[in-house]
Design a protein around this motif. Structure first.
Motif, PDB file in Angstrom:
ATOM      1  N   GLY A 154      -5.828 -80.423  -0.289  1.00  0.00           N
ATOM      2  CA  GLY A 154      -6.384 -79.080  -0.318  1.00  0.00           C
ATOM      3  C   GLY A 154      -5.541 -78.037  -1.010  1.00  0.00           C
ATOM      4  N   ALA A 192     -13.933 -74.724   6.845  1.00  0.00           N
ATOM      5  CA  ALA A 192     -13.432 -74.747   5.471  1.00  0.00           C
ATOM      6  C   ALA A 192     -12.683 -73.487   5.119  1.00  0.00           C
ATOM      7  N   SER A 193     -13.067 -72.348   5.704  1.00  0.00           N
ATOM      8  CA  SER A 193     -12.399 -71.099   5.378  1.00  0.00           C
ATOM      9  C   SER A 193     -11.134 -70.884   6.194  1.00  0.00           C
ATOM     10  N   PHE A 196      -6.475 -72.506   3.331  1.00  0.00           N
ATOM     11  CA  PHE A 196      -6.667 -71.974   1.999  1.00  0.00           C
ATOM     12  C   PHE A 196      -5.495 -72.355   1.118  1.00  0.00           C
ATOM     13  N   ILE A 202      -7.527 -74.355  -6.124  1.00  0.00           N
ATOM     14  CA  ILE A 202      -8.488 -74.782  -5.119  1.00  0.00           C
ATOM     15  C   ILE A 202      -9.851 -75.023  -5.759  1.00  0.00           C
ATOM     16  N   GLN A 206     -13.970 -74.599  -1.722  1.00  0.00           N
ATOM     17  CA  GLN A 206     -12.973 -73.909  -0.903  1.00  0.00           C
ATOM     18  C   GLN A 206     -13.082 -72.402  -1.088  1.00  0.00           C
ATOM     19  N   SER A 209     -15.914 -71.035   0.793  1.00  0.00           N
ATOM     20  CA  SER A 209     -15.892 -71.357   2.229  1.00  0.00           C
ATOM     21  C   SER A 209     -17.026 -72.290   2.619  1.00  0.00           C
ATOM     22  N   VAL A 212     -15.882 -79.061   2.697  1.00  0.00           N
ATOM     23  CA  VAL A 212     -14.873 -79.603   1.778  1.00  0.00           C
ATOM     24  C   VAL A 212     -14.623 -81.064   2.110  1.00  0.00           C
ATOM     25  N   ALA A 216     -12.504 -82.288  -3.405  1.00  0.00           N
ATOM     26  CA  ALA A 216     -11.771 -81.060  -3.709  1.00  0.00           C
ATOM     27  C   ALA A 216     -10.431 -81.387  -4.366  1.00  0.00           C
TER      28      ALA A 216
END
Length: 366
Positions: A154, A192-193, A196, A202, A206, A209, A212, A216
């Motif tokens: 991520g 997902a949010s 970060f 990203i 992402q 939001s 994911v 990714a």
């Protein structure tokens, strides 16, 4: 362009407001804190060194949590324990998990002694095609194993990739940050949010939001490869929010400094729709192998082997009742330091009185 500056640190001051950690302190009686690398919204990254074997380590402290976030904290610690099962040659190994005197969880990983890819890019400007593809395939090998274990990184970016020079002059890439990687199963739309990464690297889902998954990271490898070849990431802006808007909604520019077919592969990685990207790191490595010169074949086999090894370990653990097998201490401290010695930017430790620390779990002596 969004500036990425190293934080200026007064060694006498706390490395993070509200935390008692200072450079030179000894954490948990085991690690001397030597340098502050980055201070982000939820993770503070430091370089340190084990007091026993003097092994260089990376210490990532999860910050910004309160008692009401206990479930979230425990979930992050569980992910770090899962990441401790990653054993690939391109992975920084998780060595230790604990809590600071302030109660903030930390994860300790091995550290290769070499410049980051960010530093190398700053010095070189760009890489030749075959070397750029080779590095992207090494990152793919690390991610193939992680994905097999159900982990999404991520936040793949040049700062989280360390380069060391091998005896034959080739570069070896080690991916950092697995200690705070996210579990695929936890990354639904609601969560997902909650985590970060760096705006330029990203994926669009992402930035928006949305849900994911492992694709990714395939986007992020595409961004890395674009930057390695061209000298700049495909999306940039005067502010983080401007970059996020571009990532989420603007079409990626076609890579012009590469063979057209390679540029199309990078463009596939940068598709807004995850379904239009290569669907696995093995698929991506298969596409990239012809552009890595003589190393393409061996690197592709390495990616396949990493994915298969991860699947075998997960299947074996499931057969044993679902509990991941913990690597032995000897296995966990065996790899990275030997490869790391050729490369080299060491930081002298600063001495100061060590504070007490509440330590949750020690995986291996360092």
């Amino acid at each position: 362009m969004v500036p990425r500056l190293r934080p200026a640190v007064d060694p006498r001051a706390s490395v993070v407001p509200g935390l008692s950690l200072r450079l030179g302190d000894v954490l948990a009686g085991r690690y001397r804190l030597e340098d502050l690398v980055a201070c982000e919204a939820s993770v503070v990254t430091l370089y340190g060194r084990g007091l026993h074997g003097r092994e260089p380590v990376v210490i990532e402290v999860l910050v910004g949590y309160s008692e009401s976030d206990r479930a979230n904290v425990e979930e992050r610690i569980a992910r770090a324990r899962l990441a401790a099962n990653l054993q690939g040659a391109n992975v920084a190994r998780v060595l230790d998990i604990g809590k600071t005197p302030d109660g903030m969880p930390y994860v300790v990983t091995s550290r290769a002694l070499g410049p980051s890819l960010e530093e190398e890019l700053r010095e070189r400007g760009r890489f030749v095609i075959d070397e750029a593809v080779d590095l992207a395939m090494q990152v793919s090998a690390a991610m193939a194993e992680a994905h097999a274990h159900g982990l999404v990184h991520g936040d793949l970016e040049p700062r989280r990739i360390v380069l060391t020079t091998q005896g034959d002059g080739s570069l070896h890439a080690t991916v950092l940050g697995f200690g705070v990687a996210s579990a695929i199963s936890s990354l639904g739309e609601a969560s997902a949010s909650a985590w970060f990464g760096s705006p330029s690297y990203i994926a669009p889902e992402q930035a928006r939001s949305e849900a994911v998954d492992a694709r990714a990271d395939i986007w992020s490898v595409g961004v890395l490869l674009h930057e390695l070849v061209s000298g700049a990431p495909p999306f940039d802006g005067e502010s983080a929010s401007a970059v996020l808007v571009a990532v989420a909604y603007d079409a990626a520019p076609l890579l012009t400094d590469a063979p057209y077919d390679l540029a199309r592969i990078v463009a596939r990685c940068l598709a807004k729709d995850p379904a239009a990207r290569p669907q696995s790191m093995v698929e991506l490595a298969t596409l990239l192998a012809p552009y890595a010169a003589d190393l393409g074949g061996p690197r592709l086999e390495g990616v396949r082997a990493s994915a298969e090894a991860g699947r075998r370990r997960v299947a074996r653990d499931a057969a044993r009742g679902g509990a991941p097998r913990r690597p032995s201490p000897a296995a966990m401290i065996h790899r990275a330091p030997a490869k790391a010695e050729s490369g080299t930017r060491k930081v002298a430790p600063r001495a100061s009185a060590p504070p007490p620390a509440r330590h949750e779990r020690h995986l291996a002596p360092v």
